[in-house]
Motif scaffolding. Structure first.
Motif, mmCIF file in Angstrom:
data_model
loop_
_atom_site.group_PDB
_atom_site.id
_atom_site.type_symbol
_atom_site.label_atom_id
_atom_site.label_comp_id
_atom_site.label_asym_id
_atom_site.label_seq_id
_atom_site.Cartn_x
_atom_site.Cartn_y
_atom_site.Cartn_z
ATOM 1 N N PHE A 152 0.844 -1.187 0.000
ATOM 2 C CA PHE A 152 0.000 0.000 0.000
ATOM 3 C C PHE A 152 0.883 1.242 0.000
ATOM 4 O O PHE A 152 1.888 1.302 0.726
ATOM 5 C CB PHE A 152 -0.897 0.017 1.240
ATOM 6 C CG PHE A 152 -1.940 -1.061 1.251
ATOM 7 C CD1 PHE A 152 -3.230 -0.800 0.814
ATOM 8 C CD2 PHE A 152 -1.631 -2.346 1.691
ATOM 9 C CE1 PHE A 152 -4.204 -1.803 0.834
ATOM 10 C CE2 PHE A 152 -2.593 -3.347 1.708
ATOM 11 C CZ PHE A 152 -3.884 -3.068 1.270
ATOM 12 N N PHE A 153 0.500 2.216 -0.807
ATOM 13 C CA PHE A 153 1.253 3.471 -0.877
ATOM 14 C C PHE A 153 0.309 4.620 -0.550
ATOM 15 O O PHE A 153 -0.649 4.878 -1.284
ATOM 16 C CB PHE A 153 1.855 3.670 -2.272
ATOM 17 C CG PHE A 153 2.881 2.641 -2.636
ATOM 18 C CD1 PHE A 153 4.230 2.849 -2.352
ATOM 19 C CD2 PHE A 153 2.512 1.459 -3.255
ATOM 20 C CE1 PHE A 153 5.179 1.897 -2.681
ATOM 21 C CE2 PHE A 153 3.450 0.496 -3.587
ATOM 22 C CZ PHE A 153 4.795 0.718 -3.297
ATOM 23 N N LEU A 154 0.564 5.278 0.565
ATOM 24 C CA LEU A 154 -0.226 6.444 0.929
ATOM 25 C C LEU A 154 0.164 7.615 0.028
ATOM 26 O O LEU A 154 1.359 7.865 -0.194
ATOM 27 C CB LEU A 154 0.028 6.809 2.390
ATOM 28 C CG LEU A 154 -0.761 8.010 2.920
ATOM 29 C CD1 LEU A 154 -2.246 7.650 3.042
ATOM 30 C CD2 LEU A 154 -0.198 8.462 4.260
ATOM 31 N N VAL A 155 -0.832 8.323 -0.491
ATOM 32 C CA VAL A 155 -0.581 9.513 -1.315
ATOM 33 C C VAL A 155 -1.235 10.702 -0.617
ATOM 34 O O VAL A 155 -2.393 11.040 -0.894
ATOM 35 C CB VAL A 155 -1.123 9.340 -2.744
ATOM 36 C CG1 VAL A 155 -0.742 10.551 -3.602
ATOM 37 C CG2 VAL A 155 -0.585 8.056 -3.371
ATOM 38 N N PRO A 156 -0.525 11.341 0.320
ATOM 39 C CA PRO A 156 -1.101 12.468 1.054
ATOM 40 C C PRO A 156 -1.076 13.741 0.215
ATOM 41 O O PRO A 156 -0.430 13.779 -0.843
ATOM 42 C CB PRO A 156 -0.163 12.594 2.264
ATOM 43 C CG PRO A 156 1.155 12.122 1.736
ATOM 44 C CD PRO A 156 0.839 11.022 0.767
ATOM 45 N N LEU A 190 -3.442 4.750 -1.703
ATOM 46 C CA LEU A 190 -4.431 5.259 -0.752
ATOM 47 C C LEU A 190 -4.411 6.776 -0.658
ATOM 48 O O LEU A 190 -3.356 7.407 -0.773
ATOM 49 C CB LEU A 190 -4.151 4.688 0.646
ATOM 50 C CG LEU A 190 -4.010 3.174 0.781
ATOM 51 C CD1 LEU A 190 -3.701 2.822 2.227
ATOM 52 C CD2 LEU A 190 -5.265 2.467 0.295
ATOM 53 N N SER A 191 -5.583 7.352 -0.410
ATOM 54 C CA SER A 191 -5.677 8.785 -0.132
ATOM 55 C C SER A 191 -6.001 8.980 1.342
ATOM 56 O O SER A 191 -6.483 8.067 2.018
ATOM 57 C CB SER A 191 -6.770 9.425 -0.993
ATOM 58 O OG SER A 191 -8.039 8.889 -0.669
ATOM 59 N N LEU A 192 -5.741 10.182 1.833
ATOM 60 C CA LEU A 192 -6.013 10.493 3.233
ATOM 61 C C LEU A 192 -7.475 10.892 3.462
ATOM 62 O O LEU A 192 -7.879 11.155 4.578
ATOM 63 C CB LEU A 192 -5.098 11.626 3.711
ATOM 64 C CG LEU A 192 -3.754 11.204 4.312
ATOM 65 C CD1 LEU A 192 -2.926 12.410 4.683
ATOM 66 C CD2 LEU A 192 -3.955 10.330 5.520
ATOM 67 N N ASP A 193 -8.216 10.989 2.369
ATOM 68 C CA ASP A 193 -9.627 11.333 2.465
ATOM 69 C C ASP A 193 -10.376 10.538 1.406
ATOM 70 O O ASP A 193 -9.939 9.459 1.027
ATOM 71 C CB ASP A 193 -9.823 12.848 2.283
ATOM 72 C CG ASP A 193 -9.013 13.379 1.106
ATOM 73 O OD1 ASP A 193 -8.874 12.637 0.098
ATOM 74 O OD2 ASP A 193 -8.523 14.515 1.172
ATOM 75 N N ASP A 194 -11.479 11.058 0.929
ATOM 76 C CA ASP A 194 -12.254 10.328 -0.079
ATOM 77 C C ASP A 194 -11.882 10.721 -1.503
ATOM 78 O O ASP A 194 -12.563 10.319 -2.453
ATOM 79 C CB ASP A 194 -13.755 10.568 0.135
ATOM 80 C CG ASP A 194 -14.258 9.912 1.412
ATOM 81 O OD1 ASP A 194 -13.704 8.850 1.768
ATOM 82 O OD2 ASP A 194 -15.177 10.461 2.043
ATOM 83 N N GLY A 242 -3.537 9.781 -9.513
ATOM 84 C CA GLY A 242 -4.922 9.337 -9.422
ATOM 85 C C GLY A 242 -5.068 7.871 -9.093
ATOM 86 O O GLY A 242 -4.124 7.224 -8.636
ATOM 87 N N ASN A 243 -6.274 7.348 -9.301
ATOM 88 C CA ASN A 243 -6.611 5.954 -9.021
ATOM 89 C C ASN A 243 -6.396 5.610 -7.554
ATOM 90 O O ASN A 243 -5.882 4.548 -7.207
ATOM 91 C CB ASN A 243 -5.787 5.015 -9.910
ATOM 92 C CG ASN A 243 -6.345 3.611 -9.945
ATOM 93 O OD1 ASN A 243 -7.550 3.417 -9.812
ATOM 94 N ND2 ASN A 243 -5.478 2.621 -10.115
ATOM 95 N N LEU A 244 -6.789 6.529 -6.675
ATOM 96 C CA LEU A 244 -6.612 6.338 -5.233
ATOM 97 C C LEU A 244 -7.906 5.831 -4.599
ATOM 98 O O LEU A 244 -8.997 6.086 -5.099
ATOM 99 C CB LEU A 244 -6.214 7.663 -4.573
ATOM 100 C CG LEU A 244 -5.069 8.456 -5.219
ATOM 101 C CD1 LEU A 244 -4.816 9.744 -4.438
ATOM 102 C CD2 LEU A 244 -3.814 7.620 -5.302
ATOM 103 N N THR A 245 -7.762 5.127 -3.497
ATOM 104 C CA THR A 245 -8.916 4.716 -2.703
ATOM 105 C C THR A 245 -8.720 5.205 -1.274
ATOM 106 O O THR A 245 -7.586 5.272 -0.782
ATOM 107 C CB THR A 245 -9.088 3.178 -2.693
ATOM 108 O OG1 THR A 245 -7.911 2.571 -2.131
ATOM 109 C CG2 THR A 245 -9.314 2.646 -4.092
ATOM 110 N N PRO A 246 -9.789 5.556 -0.583
ATOM 111 C CA PRO A 246 -9.668 6.035 0.802
ATOM 112 C C PRO A 246 -9.034 4.981 1.706
ATOM 113 O O PRO A 246 -9.343 3.793 1.596
ATOM 114 C CB PRO A 246 -11.118 6.314 1.200
ATOM 115 C CG PRO A 246 -11.830 6.539 -0.089
ATOM 116 C CD PRO A 246 -11.181 5.619 -1.067
#
Length: 320
Positions: A8-12, A42-46, A59-63
């Motif tokens: 998983f890669f967080l994208v803040p 992953l995103s930090l929000d929706d 792009g292509n992020l999920t919460p």
């Protein structure tokens, strides 16, 4: 580790681009070479898209809250704009994420910070009593904000249990290779390093590299090929003439080029490979005779002599 690996890669917001794209590309290459892994962003929000600090949108992020991680999962937490990290009420802004992060760690997931991503781990309380590092520019600030963390300077990579941290930017690539070696072994990792033409960088205070990855900070494909053959065929004796024929050189030229390129002779390199392989096997409970055979040596005594030459002390049960 067993089973399918999920990365998983967080994208803040305002993510540092190389912090995320460097590691992501290394695991993409690992997948191309046959590793059974899945990458999720992953995103930090929706939001399904996030703007990086460099202005490029990802792009292509999920919460983050849609996922639950476990022992076979690994999360990369990259650095982001320090103005966001230094926001006075950041703990309140990202409260749900910090709570989620603590839960994933408790579930056994591996959490890896790159550069100032360590701040997010710090705010979540994961670094209390743990060794860690971050970007050199923020060492003092980091220690003042997280006094319970054991912040180490002049370190590229630090591992403390299931927590990994790296100094910043390009060191995220080194951290990725370090993790790939843990999961898939040194020979596989050397192929990935060679593929991206980024060979491992360490200082003398960093975790020691596997010898299977050392002496490869060059781009001579012939010498890489010889190193691959030696590493993958330790149990059999390979004559210098055979190695030379593989790379279409004379034995004399190969001997000279190997030393010039790596700074070490073929014989010494082979000894180092044998020592590391033997120590790995003996530490895992293998008998000296089995380790000697796997290293292409004729007898346990020959292995003992080699180990005494290259190690300061040997556990007593290795003499059996």
């Amino acid at each position: 580790m067993s089973g399918n690996q999920r990365f998983f890669f967080l994208v803040p917001p305002q993510v540092q681009l190389l912090d995320i794209t460097g590691p992501a590309h290394l695991f993409y290459e690992a997948k191309e070479y046959g590793a059974e892994i899945e990458t999720i962003y992953l995103s930090l929000d929706d939001a399904i898209e996030q703007q990086s600090g460099a202005g490029i949108a990802l792009g292509n992020l999920t919460p983050f809250h849609q996922h639950s991680l476990g022992p076979n999962d690994l999360l990369f937490v990259p650095g982001m704009d320090v103005q966001i990290l230094f926001t006075e009420n950041i703990s309140k802004i990202f409260h749900s994420f910090f709570e989620w992060l603590r839960e994933q760690y408790q579930h056994g997931a591996k959490i890896c910070s790159v550069c100032t991503g360590a701040y997010l781990l710090g705010y979540a309380g994961l670094l209390d009593g743990k060794e860690c590092t971050t970007h050199w520019k923020y060492m003092e600030d980091f220690q003042s904000r997280f006094p319970k963390a054991k912040v180490l300077s002049d370190r590229l990579i630090i591992k403390d249990g299931n927590l990994y941290s790296s100094a910043g930017v390009s060191s995220g690539i080194d951290l990725s290779l370090f993790i790939i070696e843990e999961l898939f072994g040194p020979v596989f990792t050397s192929k990935i390093a060679k593929e991206v033409v980024i060979f491992l960088r360490r200082t003398e205070n960093d975790p020691q590299l596997s010898v299977f990855l050392q002496y490869r900070n060059h781009i001579d494909t012939r010498i890489h090929q010889v190193q691959d053959v030696l590493a993958q065929n330790l149990s059999t004796k390979t004559a210098i003439e055979e190695l030379a024929e593989i790379v279409h050189m004379s034995p004399r030229n190969l001997t000279r080029l190997f030393k010039k390129t790596t700074g070490i002779t073929i014989g010494d390199y082979l000894d180092k490979l044998r020592v590391e392989r033997a120590i790995q096997m003996l530490s895992s409970g293998s008998k000296v005779s089995a380790a000697a055979s796997a290293c292409g040596l004729q007898s346990p005594n020959q292995l003992r002599s080699l180990l005494k030459k290259h190690t300061t002390s040997l556990p007593s049960d290795w003499h059996k």
